[in-house]
Write an enzyme that holds these catalytic residues in place. Sequence first.
Site, mmCIF file in Angstrom:
data_model
loop_
_atom_site.group_PDB
_atom_site.id
_atom_site.type_symbol
_atom_site.label_atom_id
_atom_site.label_comp_id
_atom_site.label_asym_id
_atom_site.label_seq_id
_atom_site.Cartn_x
_atom_site.Cartn_y
_atom_site.Cartn_z
ATOM 1 N N ASN A 207 54.047 -5.552 25.182
ATOM 2 C CA ASN A 207 53.474 -4.919 26.370
ATOM 3 C C ASN A 207 54.565 -4.190 27.139
ATOM 4 O O ASN A 207 55.721 -4.144 26.707
ATOM 5 C CB ASN A 207 52.771 -5.967 27.247
ATOM 6 N N ASP A 276 48.899 -12.681 24.689
ATOM 7 C CA ASP A 276 47.782 -13.618 24.548
ATOM 8 C C ASP A 276 47.427 -13.864 23.084
ATOM 9 O O ASP A 276 46.836 -14.888 22.749
ATOM 10 C CB ASP A 276 46.552 -13.074 25.279
ATOM 11 N N LYS A 286 56.887 -4.112 4.812
ATOM 12 C CA LYS A 286 56.192 -3.160 5.665
ATOM 13 C C LYS A 286 54.799 -2.875 5.107
ATOM 14 O O LYS A 286 54.639 -2.594 3.923
ATOM 15 C CB LYS A 286 56.982 -1.857 5.762
ATOM 16 N N PHE A 320 51.894 -15.741 37.623
ATOM 17 C CA PHE A 320 51.679 -14.313 37.906
ATOM 18 C C PHE A 320 50.402 -13.860 37.226
ATOM 19 O O PHE A 320 50.044 -14.353 36.149
ATOM 20 C CB PHE A 320 52.854 -13.485 37.384
ATOM 21 N N LYS A 334 42.224 -17.986 37.900
ATOM 22 C CA LYS A 334 43.444 -18.354 37.170
ATOM 23 C C LYS A 334 44.237 -19.388 37.951
ATOM 24 O O LYS A 334 44.773 -20.347 37.372
ATOM 25 C CB LYS A 334 44.302 -17.106 36.920
ATOM 26 N N LYS A 338 44.825 -22.909 35.970
ATOM 27 C CA LYS A 338 46.192 -23.194 35.506
ATOM 28 C C LYS A 338 46.887 -24.236 36.376
ATOM 29 O O LYS A 338 48.032 -24.584 36.116
ATOM 30 C CB LYS A 338 47.043 -21.920 35.490
#
Length: 392
Positions: A207, A276, A286, A320, A334, A338
Site C-alpha cells: 500500500n 489485510d 516469476k 489507527f 473498530k 479491537k
Amino acid sequence: MKKTVVIGVTSSIATYKSVQLVSDLIKKGYDVEVIMSKNATNFIQPLTFSSLTKHKTYVETFDREVDYDVEHISLAKKADVFMIAPATANVIAKVAHGLADDMLTTTFLASTCPKIIAPAMNTKMYTNPITQDNMKTCKSYGMSFVEPKTGLLACGDEGLGKLADIDTMIDAIDMALQEKKPLEGKRVLISAGPTVEAIDPVRFISNHSSGKMGYAIAKAARNLGAHVTLISGPVNLKQLNGVNTVNVKSAQDMAFHMKAHFPDCDYIVMAAAVADFTPEHVADEKIKKMDNQNTINLKKTEDILAYLGKQKTNQKICGFAMETQNVLENAKRKFEEKNCDLLVVNDLKVEGAGFQGDTNKVTLIKKDGNKELELMSKDELAYKILEELQKV
C-alpha cells in the site's frame, strides 16, 4: 519564547553543510547564533551566517565591536543547546581537555546547556585511538555525539567520517531541548509503514503508507523519555537515533515481532498499514503473462491489533484507521472490536490527511467521546496522540 541554538563551525570541507543546518533550524523557529573558528572562515565567510541568522557571527574572542558584556559569557548564558558541526579532531581534543583558546572553545567551556558534537574528518583520524579516547572523555562529561556516516571523503578515501545528515543533527537538537520527560521509564512499542506480501520473486501486494506518522510518534516518544521499539515495514526514511528499530517486510513478520515485544511494554501504537490479505501461495519463479487470466488466491493475514487488544493487561493501546466513507461509524466499530484505548482515524479524501504527506487531520476516538483535531504536521500530531494515550 524561542529556544536559542548556538552552532560552532570549525574548519572542514563539510563546513558548507553548516549553512543549510542553520537555515533549517531557523525555519523550524529556533533563534540561531553562530561562532566560527578562525580557520573555518577560509571555507565560509561569516557574512553568510549573519545574513541567515540576522545576528553577528562571532570569530574572535576580543573584538573591538563588542558590547560591554563579555560576549562569550553572554552567549554561553543565552544558549539552550550548543552544537559543534562540523567538529574536527582538533576541536574535539580541545574541548575534551578544557582548552579554551578562541571564541568557540571559550564559549563552549562556559556553557552549561546540553552540548552536542558532530564530527567530520578523515577515517584514519576518526578511528585513531587518541580521537576515540577524546570522544569518550567528552561523553564522560555529558556531551553527546551525532555519529558520522560512511562514504567517499574529500581526501578520496572511502570510510567513516562524513558529517551526519542535517535532519539527523536537527533531530539531536530537538531531543536535547525536550524538557518534560513524562514517559521516562516507560516502554513504548510502535509499528510503522506498510507491509509487503510477496506474489512471486518480482511482484508483491502493498500500500501507499510512507511510515512518516509512525516514525514521528517514535521520535516524539523517545524525546519524551521513553524506551522505544519501532517495528518498521519497508520505508524510505532514515533510522532514528535512540530508537530500537526492527525492520520487517510481511504482515507475518510484523505480527511475530509485535507479539515478542508486547508483554514488556506500557504503551502500544499500531500505526502501520498492515496488509489485510496475502497470497495463499508464493510462486518460486516469476509468473509469466498468459493469454488466459491469471488468478491469485488470497488469504487473510492475522489481525495484529485485535490480538494485542485481547491479550493486553495493563498496557494502553492506540490503533489507527483510515477510511473513505462512513468514517466515524467505521472507526467506532473498530475501536470497540479491537479493544483499543485510543483510536486515530482520518479520512483519505480530506486534503492534507493520509499517506505520504507531512501533515494529517484526524479525529481521536475514546470511550468518553471523540476529539476532532485541526490539520497539523505529523510531528505535532505525534505529541498530541501520546498525550491523549497517557490520559486514557
